[in-house]
Design an enzyme around this catalytic site. Structure first.
Site, short mmCIF file in Angstrom:
data_model
loop_
_atom_site.label_atom_id
_atom_site.label_comp_id
_atom_site.label_asym_id
_atom_site.label_seq_id
_atom_site.Cartn_x
_atom_site.Cartn_y
_atom_site.Cartn_z
N CYS A 190 -74.99 -97.67 37.36
CA CYS A 190 -75.39 -99.04 37.04
C CYS A 190 -74.39 -99.62 36.06
CB CYS A 190 -76.80 -99.07 36.44
SG CYS A 190 -77.31 -100.72 35.90
N CYS A 237 -76.67 -100.63 32.61
CA CYS A 237 -77.24 -99.64 31.70
C CYS A 237 -76.52 -98.29 31.75
CB CYS A 237 -78.73 -99.44 31.97
SG CYS A 237 -79.12 -98.58 33.52
N SER A 278 -50.82 -85.87 49.44
CA SER A 278 -50.82 -87.14 48.70
C SER A 278 -49.45 -87.79 48.80
CB SER A 278 -51.18 -86.93 47.23
OG SER A 278 -51.10 -88.15 46.52
N CYS A 332 -80.50 -101.79 40.23
CA CYS A 332 -80.84 -100.58 39.48
C CYS A 332 -82.35 -100.52 39.26
CB CYS A 332 -80.11 -100.59 38.14
SG CYS A 332 -80.59 -99.27 37.00
N ASN A 392 -59.45 -87.56 45.80
CA ASN A 392 -60.44 -87.87 46.83
C ASN A 392 -61.83 -88.05 46.23
OD1 ASN A 392 -58.30 -87.49 48.58
ND2 ASN A 392 -58.87 -85.38 49.07
N VAL A 393 -62.64 -88.81 46.92
CA VAL A 393 -63.99 -89.10 46.43
C VAL A 393 -65.05 -88.53 47.38
CG1 VAL A 393 -63.30 -91.16 45.18
CG2 VAL A 393 -64.00 -91.37 47.58
N ASP A 394 -64.63 -87.63 48.29
CA ASP A 394 -65.52 -87.15 49.34
C ASP A 394 -66.28 -85.88 48.99
OD1 ASP A 394 -63.53 -85.09 49.67
OD2 ASP A 394 -62.45 -86.37 51.09
N LEU A 444 -51.57 -79.39 56.77
CA LEU A 444 -52.11 -78.68 55.61
C LEU A 444 -53.07 -77.54 55.95
CD1 LEU A 444 -52.56 -81.77 53.34
CD2 LEU A 444 -51.20 -79.78 52.78
N HIS A 483 -60.80 -89.96 40.71
CA HIS A 483 -61.29 -91.29 41.07
C HIS A 483 -62.80 -91.32 41.26
CE1 HIS A 483 -56.99 -91.94 42.75
NE2 HIS A 483 -57.07 -92.27 41.48
#
Length: 298
Positions: free
Chosen positions: A141, A144, A233, A192, A116-118, A276, A133
């Site tokens: 950026c 750079c 998952s 950027c 998860n990216v939360d 869960l 992930h």
């Protein structure tokens, strides 16, 4: 010496482990050395839908790919307009009972790998989480390599688009949302601040590879674990499935708690099909209080 879990065979190939009660998980977790591998299903109770479950967002939404983002200015405009809206929901989300249970079990864990990216594991207090992930709370950026907080970018995008008022009730696990084309048109993407380069959320898009050092770090965690506990998952993509396969090949017990079947089921020693939040809360309570015994209602 570890022995590889055996699978029974039918004429159609290996049979899946039977769906068992949560009580079967207690002695495995109580031994300690548990490596958690979590997926989007763990965050659904926080209001963030998964990709592939019942009502999952892949049924009606095609995620941004790395190729489109890096080669198409229009694609970047569409992504940042939609993600600018979706980020508000991600930023407001709170850890649920499942995240808190994982934190409670920390003394018995060998680590946490999340797909998860939360950032909800960290918000619940779990230390040293490996974000397989990446994380939506950072921006990188592509020119750079500078990392900046997503909150800074959110402020800059609001300043650059003062009249942007789009809203939606449909959010995806990657923070992307659906917006009609007329709401995306005219959205100004900011560069950027350091070099003027292209900004991208510090997450792995579809079609992009997880950085090799991060993969090796996760392999090391698997190799040193006494068991692998998969939470929420479907293991549809190889990104997470490879760690299940690695554990099973080494004879490390694999326990999967998920609503519905997963691609990792043939490698699992135990498979539990339960919600869960409530289940993990009960599991943590029993394991930490007694190390064994019966779970209520199981």
């Amino acid at each position: 010496m570890r022995t590889r879990p055996t699978l029974s065979w039918t004429n159609q190939g290996p049979s899946l482990p039977r769906t068992t009660a949560l009580t079967d998980v207690v002695p495995i977790v109580a031994r300690g050395g548990v490596l958690v591998l979590s997926g989007a299903g763990l965050s659904t109770e926080s209001g963030i839908p998964d990709y592939r479950g019942e009502g999952g967002s892949l049924r009606k939404h095609t995620p941004m790919t790395y190729e489109e983002f890096t080669t198409s200015e229009a694609g970047r405009q569409r992504y940042w307009a939609r993600s600018h809206v979706g980020w508000r929901t991600i930023a407001r989300a709170h850890p649920n009972a499942g995240h808190r249970a994982v934190t409670t079990l920390h003394p018995l864990l060998a680590g946490v790998i999340t797909q998860n990216v939360d950032g909800l594991h960290q918000a619940a207090g779990s230390p040293d989480v490996v974000e397989l992930h990446g994380g939506l709370d950072r921006v990188i950026c592509l020119d750079c390599g500078m990392l900046t907080p997503r909150l800074d970018l959110d402020r800059r995008l609001r300043e650059a688009n003062p009249d942007f008022r789009a809203t939606t009730d449909e959010i995806n696990p990657d923070g992307d949302v659906f917006l009609p084309e007329h709401q995306v048109r005219g959205f100004e993407v900011v560069p950027c601040e350091e070099c003027g380069g292209v900004l991208k959320p510090d997450v792995v898009f579809f079609g992009e590879n997880v950085p090799r050092p991060r993969v090796e770090q996760c392999y090391g965690l698997v190799d040193n674990a006494r068991s692998l506990l998969v939470l929420g998952s479907s293991l549809t993509v190889m990104s997470g499935l490879r760690f299940v396969r690695r554990a099973a090949t080494a004879g490390i017990p694999v326990v999967i708690i998920n609503r519905g079947e997963t691609r990792g089921d043939p490698h699992a020693s135990i498979r539990v099909d339960l919600p869960l939040g409530k289940s993990l809360t009960e599991l943590a309570e029993v394991v930490l209080q007694s190390g064994n015994g019966d779970l209520p209602g199981r």
